[in-house]
Design an enzyme around this catalytic site. Structure first.
Site, short mmCIF file in Angstrom:
data_model
loop_
_atom_site.label_atom_id
_atom_site.label_comp_id
_atom_site.label_asym_id
_atom_site.label_seq_id
_atom_site.Cartn_x
_atom_site.Cartn_y
_atom_site.Cartn_z
N CYS A 130 -70.11 20.79 -18.26
CA CYS A 130 -69.32 21.56 -17.29
C CYS A 130 -69.83 22.98 -17.09
O CYS A 130 -69.23 23.77 -16.34
CB CYS A 130 -67.85 21.56 -17.70
SG CYS A 130 -67.17 19.89 -17.84
N LYS A 195 -56.28 21.52 -20.59
CA LYS A 195 -57.04 20.29 -20.36
C LYS A 195 -57.63 19.83 -21.68
O LYS A 195 -58.41 20.56 -22.32
CB LYS A 195 -58.15 20.55 -19.33
CG LYS A 195 -59.04 19.33 -19.11
CD LYS A 195 -60.03 19.54 -17.99
CE LYS A 195 -60.96 18.35 -17.87
NZ LYS A 195 -61.94 18.50 -16.80
N ARG A 217 -67.39 16.85 -24.81
CA ARG A 217 -66.82 18.08 -24.26
C ARG A 217 -65.87 18.79 -25.24
O ARG A 217 -65.11 19.64 -24.85
CB ARG A 217 -66.07 17.77 -22.98
CG ARG A 217 -66.88 17.07 -21.91
CD ARG A 217 -66.37 17.41 -20.52
NE ARG A 217 -66.68 16.45 -19.49
CZ ARG A 217 -67.89 16.25 -18.98
NH1 ARG A 217 -68.94 16.94 -19.45
NH2 ARG A 217 -68.07 15.36 -18.02
N LYS A 248 -53.28 18.27 -18.47
CA LYS A 248 -54.08 17.07 -18.21
C LYS A 248 -54.67 16.52 -19.49
O LYS A 248 -55.20 17.31 -20.27
CB LYS A 248 -55.20 17.46 -17.25
CG LYS A 248 -56.18 16.35 -16.97
CD LYS A 248 -57.33 16.86 -16.16
CE LYS A 248 -58.37 15.76 -16.10
NZ LYS A 248 -59.61 16.23 -15.59
N SER A 274 -57.65 9.04 -14.73
CA SER A 274 -58.28 7.76 -14.42
C SER A 274 -57.95 6.66 -15.42
O SER A 274 -57.61 5.54 -15.04
CB SER A 274 -59.80 7.95 -14.31
OG SER A 274 -60.32 8.49 -15.51
#
Ligand code: PBG
Length: 326
Positions: A130, A195, A217, A248, A274
């Site tokens: 990212c 997140k 991540r 999230k 997702s």
């Protein structure tokens, strides 16, 4: 008073009664629908792990967004899949980049539909992280100006809301400063404030072709065990100028949504991600779950936990059921 004078079942006897005393109702107007946009023309490709969700080319967006608006869904969030990836994700800021073109196409065809753009380099970098890499690590401070540039190019293309999802420290301030100094003082920032590093993003990485090519991540997204830290993340993003905050994923973090709701007064979004969608779809395809029932239950739970806005791949289905049920 207690039983037998009190009988809680009295108010459950008919659908009319139940609906009269219902505490939480999800409306299509609470939902935002994610779209995956690819750069090459003429594409409508279903994502195998997300039945019913497609990668679309810019030329296929018109029909899609017209349908979304007709269903009463107020906005979309855009993810771009560029043709060209490099070390620094340079195609993310290109004025004719995939997202910039998509924003213009949507605003031209359905001007009232809110266009939220995801700001993060992972879809644009060759390594899939990212931010930019220095000495094998994602370099926070070198990434900030690139995110700010990307946000500015989205605003210039006509985006209504900028949504940074990269989890670099200080990115909300960097983006706010950049937008303000270029005359975009009226563009709100929806920050993915809390997140988490989550296994539930798996199908998205197929959809957005953004899986990290080395490592994971966890050095920038949050540890799923922490809730006090989520409050610190939210506090920082609010101090830096976030207008809307987000938690999230949603379903494994309903307690986080509730804590953030009780602590802050900002509008709160939750991302029903997702993997949460794919689990439902897989079970429904096997005949194990009733889709309409469980999706309604899931979205209601996210709103009951405290979310005002829900980003969800179920948005179109839910809006259709709402219209059918009237
Ligand atoms: C980009 C981004 C991700 C998601 C939204 N923005 C993937 C990730 O962080 O790996 C996930 C959305 C979903 O799973 O539906 N950083």
């Amino acid at each position: 008073m207690a039983f037998p004078e009190v009988r809680l079942r009295r108010l459950r006897r008919s659908e009319t009664l139940r609906s009269l005393v219902r505490e939480t109702v999800v409306d299509a107007g609470d939902l935002i629908y994610p779209l995956f946009v690819v750069e090459e023309p003429g594409v409508k490709r279903e994502i195998s792990s997300m039945p019913g969700i497609f990668q679309l080319s810019v030329d296929n967006l018109k029909a899609e967004v017209e349908e979304i608006a007709r269903l009463g869904i107020p906005g979309v969030i855009l993810f771009g899949i560029p043709r060209h990836k490099d070390e620094t994700g340079s195609s993310a800021c290109h004025p004719q980049g995939v997202i910039q073109e998509a924003v213009r196409a949507i605003k031209k065809n359905v001007p009232d539909l809110l266009v939220v753009t995801d700001v993060c380099l992972c879809e644009y970098t060759s390594h899939g992280h990212c931010g930019v890499i220095s000495n094998g690590e994602v370099d926070n401070d070198r990434t900030l100006p690139l995110l700010a540039e990307m946000a500015l190019s989205h605003a210039e293309a006509g985006a209504d809301i900028i949504a940074p999802s990269d989890m670099m420290d200080g990115r909300v301030r960097a983006i706010r400063d950049k937008l303000d100094s270029n005359g975009f003082t009226n563009i709100p920032i929806l920050s993915y404030a809390a997140k988490y590093a989550s296994g539930f993003y798996g199908p998205f990485r197929e959809a957005a072709q953004s899986a990290p090519q080395f490592g994971d991540r966890r050095a920038y997204q949050m540890d799923s065990a922490n809730v006090r830290e989520a409050l610190r993340e939210v506090e920082q993003d609010i101090a830096e100028g976030a207008d809307i905050i987000m938690v999230k994923p949603a379903l494994s973090y309903l307690d986080v949504i509730r804590r953030v709701r009780d602590t802050y007064n900002h509008p709160l979004a939750a991302y029903n991600v997702s993997g949460e969608y794919s689990m439902v779809k897989a079970a429904v395809q096997n005949g194990w779950l009733d889709e309409r029932r469980v999706v309604t239950e899931i979205l209601t739970a996210i709103k009951r936990a405290g979310a005002d806005i829900i980003i969800t791949y179920h948005a179109k289905d839910y809006a259709r059921w709402q219209i059918e049920g009237r």
